[in-house]
Design an enzyme around this catalytic site. Sequence first.
Site, mmCIF file in Angstrom:
data_model
loop_
_atom_site.group_PDB
_atom_site.id
_atom_site.type_symbol
_atom_site.label_atom_id
_atom_site.label_comp_id
_atom_site.label_asym_id
_atom_site.label_seq_id
_atom_site.Cartn_x
_atom_site.Cartn_y
_atom_site.Cartn_z
ATOM 1 N N GLU A 270 4.591 5.777 -8.091
ATOM 2 C CA GLU A 270 4.866 5.429 -9.494
ATOM 3 C C GLU A 270 5.678 4.141 -9.639
ATOM 4 O O GLU A 270 5.665 3.527 -10.703
ATOM 5 C CB GLU A 270 5.589 6.580 -10.205
ATOM 6 C CG GLU A 270 4.727 7.803 -10.472
ATOM 7 C CD GLU A 270 4.746 8.799 -9.324
ATOM 8 O OE1 GLU A 270 5.102 8.410 -8.174
ATOM 9 O OE2 GLU A 270 4.403 9.965 -9.557
ATOM 10 N N GLY B 240 0.800 -1.219 0.000
ATOM 11 C CA GLY B 240 0.000 0.000 0.000
ATOM 12 C C GLY B 240 0.835 1.272 0.000
ATOM 13 O O GLY B 240 2.058 1.239 -0.086
ATOM 14 N N HIS C 102 5.151 1.319 -7.840
ATOM 15 C CA HIS C 102 4.103 0.281 -7.893
ATOM 16 C C HIS C 102 3.337 0.373 -9.214
ATOM 17 O O HIS C 102 3.033 -0.644 -9.840
ATOM 18 C CB HIS C 102 3.108 0.468 -6.742
ATOM 19 C CG HIS C 102 3.710 0.457 -5.375
ATOM 20 N ND1 HIS C 102 3.919 1.605 -4.633
ATOM 21 C CD2 HIS C 102 4.166 -0.561 -4.603
ATOM 22 C CE1 HIS C 102 4.454 1.292 -3.475
ATOM 23 N NE2 HIS C 102 4.619 -0.014 -3.422
ATOM 24 N N SER D 277 9.914 5.359 -2.732
ATOM 25 C CA SER D 277 9.603 4.420 -1.661
ATOM 26 C C SER D 277 8.496 4.997 -0.803
ATOM 27 O O SER D 277 8.461 6.215 -0.566
ATOM 28 C CB SER D 277 10.846 4.187 -0.796
ATOM 29 O OG SER D 277 10.480 3.559 0.421
ATOM 30 N N GLN E 236 6.382 -9.631 8.073
ATOM 31 C CA GLN E 236 7.675 -9.254 7.504
ATOM 32 C C GLN E 236 8.305 -8.071 8.228
ATOM 33 O O GLN E 236 9.361 -7.587 7.829
ATOM 34 C CB GLN E 236 7.568 -9.002 6.000
ATOM 35 C CG GLN E 236 6.795 -7.766 5.594
ATOM 36 C CD GLN E 236 6.564 -7.749 4.089
ATOM 37 O OE1 GLN E 236 5.758 -8.503 3.565
ATOM 38 N NE2 GLN E 236 7.260 -6.880 3.372
ATOM 39 N N LEU F 130 0.728 3.550 -2.411
ATOM 40 C CA LEU F 130 1.311 3.295 -3.730
ATOM 41 C C LEU F 130 1.853 4.558 -4.398
ATOM 42 O O LEU F 130 1.336 5.658 -4.191
ATOM 43 C CB LEU F 130 0.259 2.646 -4.626
ATOM 44 C CG LEU F 130 -0.374 1.368 -4.060
ATOM 45 C CD1 LEU F 130 -1.356 0.772 -5.063
ATOM 46 C CD2 LEU F 130 0.677 0.348 -3.659
ATOM 47 N N ARG G 245 8.398 4.722 2.187
ATOM 48 C CA ARG G 245 9.059 5.211 3.403
ATOM 49 C C ARG G 245 9.683 6.600 3.225
ATOM 50 O O ARG G 245 10.064 7.215 4.229
ATOM 51 C CB ARG G 245 10.131 4.214 3.860
ATOM 52 C CG ARG G 245 9.548 2.926 4.404
ATOM 53 C CD ARG G 245 10.596 2.059 5.088
ATOM 54 N NE ARG G 245 9.984 0.981 5.855
ATOM 55 C CZ ARG G 245 9.832 -0.277 5.412
ATOM 56 N NH1 ARG G 245 10.246 -0.617 4.212
ATOM 57 N NH2 ARG G 245 9.269 -1.193 6.178
HETATM 58 P P1 AMP Z 1 6.045 -2.598 -1.274
HETATM 59 O O1 AMP Z 1 4.687 -1.964 -1.261
HETATM 60 O O2 AMP Z 1 7.129 -1.727 -0.754
HETATM 61 O O3 AMP Z 1 6.044 -3.989 -0.681
HETATM 62 O O4 AMP Z 1 6.397 -2.810 -2.815
HETATM 63 C C1 AMP Z 1 5.572 -3.567 -3.650
HETATM 64 C C2 AMP Z 1 6.286 -3.847 -4.938
HETATM 65 O O5 AMP Z 1 6.604 -2.611 -5.585
HETATM 66 C C3 AMP Z 1 7.610 -4.584 -4.733
HETATM 67 O O6 AMP Z 1 7.776 -5.541 -5.769
HETATM 68 C C4 AMP Z 1 8.624 -3.471 -4.842
HETATM 69 O O7 AMP Z 1 9.897 -3.907 -5.251
HETATM 70 C C5 AMP Z 1 7.984 -2.592 -5.881
HETATM 71 N N1 AMP Z 1 8.527 -1.227 -5.802
HETATM 72 C C6 AMP Z 1 8.554 -0.428 -4.708
HETATM 73 N N2 AMP Z 1 9.197 0.723 -4.979
HETATM 74 C C7 AMP Z 1 9.593 0.648 -6.279
HETATM 75 C C8 AMP Z 1 10.314 1.514 -7.155
HETATM 76 N N3 AMP Z 1 10.758 2.713 -6.753
HETATM 77 N N4 AMP Z 1 10.529 1.106 -8.414
HETATM 78 C C9 AMP Z 1 10.089 -0.109 -8.847
HETATM 79 N N5 AMP Z 1 9.408 -0.974 -8.072
HETATM 80 C C10 AMP Z 1 9.158 -0.605 -6.806
#
Ligand code: AMP
Length: 283
Positions: A35, A31, A37, A185, A61, A33, A187
């Site tokens: 660009e 979540g 994602h 990110s 996790q 989200l 974060r």
């Molecule tokens: P998360 O919500 O952080 O668990 O990310 C979900 C998915 O989005 C994971 O496969 C991440 O690697 C991908 N993701 C997160 N940030 C990026 C980014 N800046 N560029 C490409 N993929 C991303």
Amino acid sequence: MDTVTTIEEVREAVRGWRREGLSVGLVTTMGYLHEGHESLILRAAAENDRVVVTDFLNPTQFGANEDLSTYPRDFDRDRDLCENAGAALFFYPEVSEMYDADACTYVDMDALTNELCGLTRPTHFRGVCTVVAKFFNIVCPDRAYFGQKDAQQLAVIKRMARDMKYGIEVIGCPIIREEDGLAKSSRNTYLSAEERAAALCLSRAIFVGKDMVEAGERDAKAVLDAMTQIIEAEPLAKIDYVKMVNFDTIEQIDTLSGNVLCAIAVYVGKTRLIDNFIVEGIE
Ligand code: AMP
């Protein structure tokens, strides 16, 4: 796009698509989200007839002292982004839907998870593998899309899919960055203005390291030293790790050859950020 909260609703939707002979892509997220994602969803929508996006803040996790309770959330914005990017199903389960109160089964692996983020976050990848295995079992997609942003996770999921004979193609997608280089990110929202500026030391180090490798440097230490210097020049940054590993095995290497992952984790203030570059097929 349909928004659903139960496993049975997902299975029912996928059963219907399968009866029509349609292909299914999966994007799993926690979540908030952005660009990054969105790029995975767009790619999945381009390569599959239907796309399922999961939006689930997976508690297993997170370590005990990590940011589970403060992790940013925005359900409406997430749903709109998924719909506009072409998702057919938005799965937003409660924790109790994904984990029975007496759940005691996990998916874990002996290799790949004992280095990099696995050292600082010893239970992280067990949580990731377990929840992704559940999503694979629920959705049974043809293809699943993961960001290279979390490169160790990508390697781990690829290996899990292979070892567990899922028959699902795991596809890695490039890192999406802010205009100034910072890897996007969820974060990043934790960073103050001063920390946001300091956080650029990560991408600066990554770009310098990648340039050195592309220019022919094969000595891991030479590359890592140059990158470390850049990060250490930033007073707000504290290195967790700066390492060079084989991308397939996540084992440290001294000399670059084959598929190489250079990964870094750096605390900027209290926020832990990661970044990396991958160079494949080095002779
Ligand atoms: P998360 O919500 O952080 O668990 O990310 C979900 C998915 O989005 C994971 O496969 C991440 O690697 C991908 N993701 C997160 N940030 C990026 C980014 N800046 N560029 C490409 N993929 C991303």
